[in-house]
Design a protein around this motif. Structure first.
Motif, PDB file in Angstrom:
ATOM      1  N   PRO B  14       0.810  -1.222   0.000  1.00  0.00           N
ATOM      2  CA  PRO B  14       0.000   0.000   0.000  1.00  0.00           C
ATOM      3  C   PRO B  14       0.839   1.266   0.000  1.00  0.00           C
ATOM      4  O   PRO B  14       0.323   2.347  -0.272  1.00  0.00           O
ATOM      5  N   PHE B  50     -12.576  -7.801  -4.555  1.00  0.00           N
ATOM      6  CA  PHE B  50     -12.315  -9.202  -4.217  1.00  0.00           C
ATOM      7  C   PHE B  50     -13.108 -10.128  -5.138  1.00  0.00           C
ATOM      8  O   PHE B  50     -14.254  -9.827  -5.492  1.00  0.00           O
ATOM      9  N   TYR B  89       3.142  -9.532   5.032  1.00  0.00           N
ATOM     10  CA  TYR B  89       2.270  -9.085   6.129  1.00  0.00           C
ATOM     11  C   TYR B  89       1.657 -10.336   6.748  1.00  0.00           C
ATOM     12  O   TYR B  89       1.027 -11.127   6.040  1.00  0.00           O
ATOM     13  N   VAL B  90       1.820 -10.492   8.030  1.00  0.00           N
ATOM     14  CA  VAL B  90       1.224 -11.641   8.736  1.00  0.00           C
ATOM     15  C   VAL B  90       1.574 -12.950   7.999  1.00  0.00           C
ATOM     16  O   VAL B  90       0.709 -13.729   7.618  1.00  0.00           O
ATOM     17  N   ALA B  92       2.517 -13.664   5.064  1.00  0.00           N
ATOM     18  CA  ALA B  92       2.008 -13.938   3.714  1.00  0.00           C
ATOM     19  C   ALA B  92       2.002 -12.649   2.895  1.00  0.00           C
ATOM     20  O   ALA B  92       2.138 -11.550   3.451  1.00  0.00           O
ATOM     21  N   PRO B  93       1.803 -12.756   1.589  1.00  0.00           N
ATOM     22  CA  PRO B  93       1.640 -11.554   0.774  1.00  0.00           C
ATOM     23  C   PRO B  93       0.491 -10.680   1.286  1.00  0.00           C
ATOM     24  O   PRO B  93      -0.421 -11.179   1.956  1.00  0.00           O
ATOM     25  N   THR B  94       0.532  -9.390   0.945  1.00  0.00           N
ATOM     26  CA  THR B  94      -0.504  -8.463   1.424  1.00  0.00           C
ATOM     27  C   THR B  94      -1.891  -8.842   0.891  1.00  0.00           C
ATOM     28  O   THR B  94      -2.025  -9.553  -0.111  1.00  0.00           O
ATOM     29  N   ALA B  95      -2.912  -8.309   1.544  1.00  0.00           N
ATOM     30  CA  ALA B  95      -4.290  -8.507   1.064  1.00  0.00           C
ATOM     31  C   ALA B  95      -4.453  -7.936  -0.341  1.00  0.00           C
ATOM     32  O   ALA B  95      -5.170  -8.495  -1.176  1.00  0.00           O
ATOM     33  N   GLN B  96      -3.766  -6.819  -0.608  1.00  0.00           N
ATOM     34  CA  GLN B  96      -3.835  -6.225  -1.948  1.00  0.00           C
ATOM     35  C   GLN B  96      -3.303  -7.218  -2.992  1.00  0.00           C
ATOM     36  O   GLN B  96      -3.892  -7.389  -4.064  1.00  0.00           O
ATOM     37  N   LYS B  98      -3.121 -10.485  -2.617  1.00  0.00           N
ATOM     38  CA  LYS B  98      -3.999 -11.654  -2.695  1.00  0.00           C
ATOM     39  C   LYS B  98      -5.289 -11.333  -3.443  1.00  0.00           C
ATOM     40  O   LYS B  98      -5.822 -12.188  -4.175  1.00  0.00           O
ATOM     41  N   ALA B  99      -5.775 -10.101  -3.295  1.00  0.00           N
ATOM     42  CA  ALA B  99      -6.974  -9.702  -4.049  1.00  0.00           C
ATOM     43  C   ALA B  99      -6.686  -9.775  -5.547  1.00  0.00           C
ATOM     44  O   ALA B  99      -7.511 -10.252  -6.336  1.00  0.00           O
TER      45      ALA B  99
END
Lengths: 184, 185
Positions: B14, B50, B89-90, B92-96, B98-99
């Motif tokens: 981000p 998503f 992040y956490v 794993a790859p970021t939510a961005q 993964k989206a």
């Protein structure tokens, strides 16, 4: 009457009535059998944005994003256990679930919300359960890192069609038993 | 006629000016030094929704969601090579990130098949092992999508935004990746 606690289920699939939803509901049914109050939230029906990495939470104690995460956190904080479900999309949790998970950063300085909190995971996958290894690995590492009380992970490989897991008596029984175990 | 090769940088952090962004810049600089044109996209600036799990793409070949995804796919399809960067992040790859990847489910082959692909994975932990599961995950997805010459650069030990600016070793490896994405070496 003895208080058996409040168990929160969180469905990280965009689908209602899909395998993740069915399994989380079955785990909650097991928890209800054991006397707990239960509640279920569907991330797909909520507006939860991705973390912006602005670090405001660590500077000010508050996340800058105004969305549904605040109300989810409020329920998380008053629940004794969390049942977190995500299907495997591309070997990982769904983007919806990862967005939810990335926002946990807001708690990083005060980990009280996690410490000894009971947690269980439900991870269905279209292919065999080996496709869930990366997802289960992420979630179990996070639970250990945050000092959570991990009560179990239900892998449900081969749950292909929407809601197909309802026809899998073995998995439904495991879900029910996991729900009972999380109350104890 | 030899067309000018083009390398696309895709930033799944981000942050602008963060370590992922700076390392992607270094990859693109390496690509330009090798004679390529370059473009960069920040997924955080793209309207990227998503996946709905509706499966419509599997029968019709097109996604029901109308957002910025087609623009990113178009850039990838027009490229010689692309590089995707995500911080960890956490675990794993970021939510961005993964989206973006979840939406590859119904995608056509053009953005992927035969494209040289690079991965940039910075993370705070100084132990390189902390990035391995993200690397394995992303390489698996790229192989599945039949990208070519997949290479990855793990960048451990970078925490503050821009910390990688003082890590010439990592910047140099990123520039080398950019050159390899052009040369196919």
């Amino acid at each position: 009457m003895i208080d058996k606690g409040h168990i929160l289920g969180i469905v990280g699939s965009p689908r209602q009535g899909g395998n993740t939803d069915v399994l989380v509901q079955e785990i909650l049914a097991g928890a209800a059998d054991a006397g707990a109050q239960t509640q279920i939230l569907h991330l797909g029906g909520l507006h939860i944005e991705a973390c912006r990495a602005c670090n405001a939470c660590h500077d000010t104690g508050r996340c800058l994003i105004s969305d549904d995460m605040a109300s989810v956190v409020e329920v998380m904080a008053r629940s004794d256990a969390w049942v977190l479900g995500t299907p495997v999309y591309w070997w990982g949790p769904t983007a919806q679930f990862k967005a939810f998970l990335d926002r946990w950063y807001m708690f990083d300085q005060e980990r009280a919300i996690f410490r000894n909190r009971k947690v269980a995971f439900a991870i269905p996958s279209g292919g065999g359960s080996s496709y869930a290894n990366h997802t289960a690995g992420i979630l179990e590492e996070v639970a250990a890192y945050l000092g959570m009380d991990h009560r179990g992970t239900l892998l449900a490989g081969g749950a292909g069609g929407k809601g197909a897991v309802q026809g899998r008596a073995d998995l439904m029984l495991q879900a029910r038993e996991l729900g009972q175990a999380i109350v104890r | 006629m030899n067309e000018t090769p083009k390398v696309i940088g895709i930033v799944a952090s981000p942050r602008h000016g963060g370590n992922t962004d700076l390392l992607i810049d270094a990859v693109l600089a390496g690509a330009r030094a090798a004679g390529a044109a370059s473009e960069k996209t920040h997924l955080g600036d793209v309207d990227l929704q998503f996946c709905l799990g509706c499966e419509r793409c599997q029968t019709t070949g097109t996604c029901v969601i109308e957002d910025g995804l087609d623009q990113v796919f178009g850039a990838m399809a027009s490229s010689t090579a692309w590089v995707l960067g995500t911080p960890v992040y956490v675990h794993a790859p970021t939510a961005q990130c993964k989206a973006f990847i979840d939406r590859w489910y119904g995608a056509s082959s053009e953005p992927f098949v035969g494209k040289r692909a690079g991965l940039i994975i910075p993370f705070a932990d100084s132990n390189a092992q902390a990035g391995e599961s993200s690397r394995a995950f992303l390489e698996g997805v790229l192989r599945w999508k039949r990208a070519d010459h997949i290479s990855a650069l793990l960048a451990p030990g970078v925490w503050s935004p821009g910390a990688v600016q003082t890590r010439e070793d990592l910047l140099e490896r990123a520039r080398e990746m950019g050159q390899q994405l052009v040369d196919g070496s």
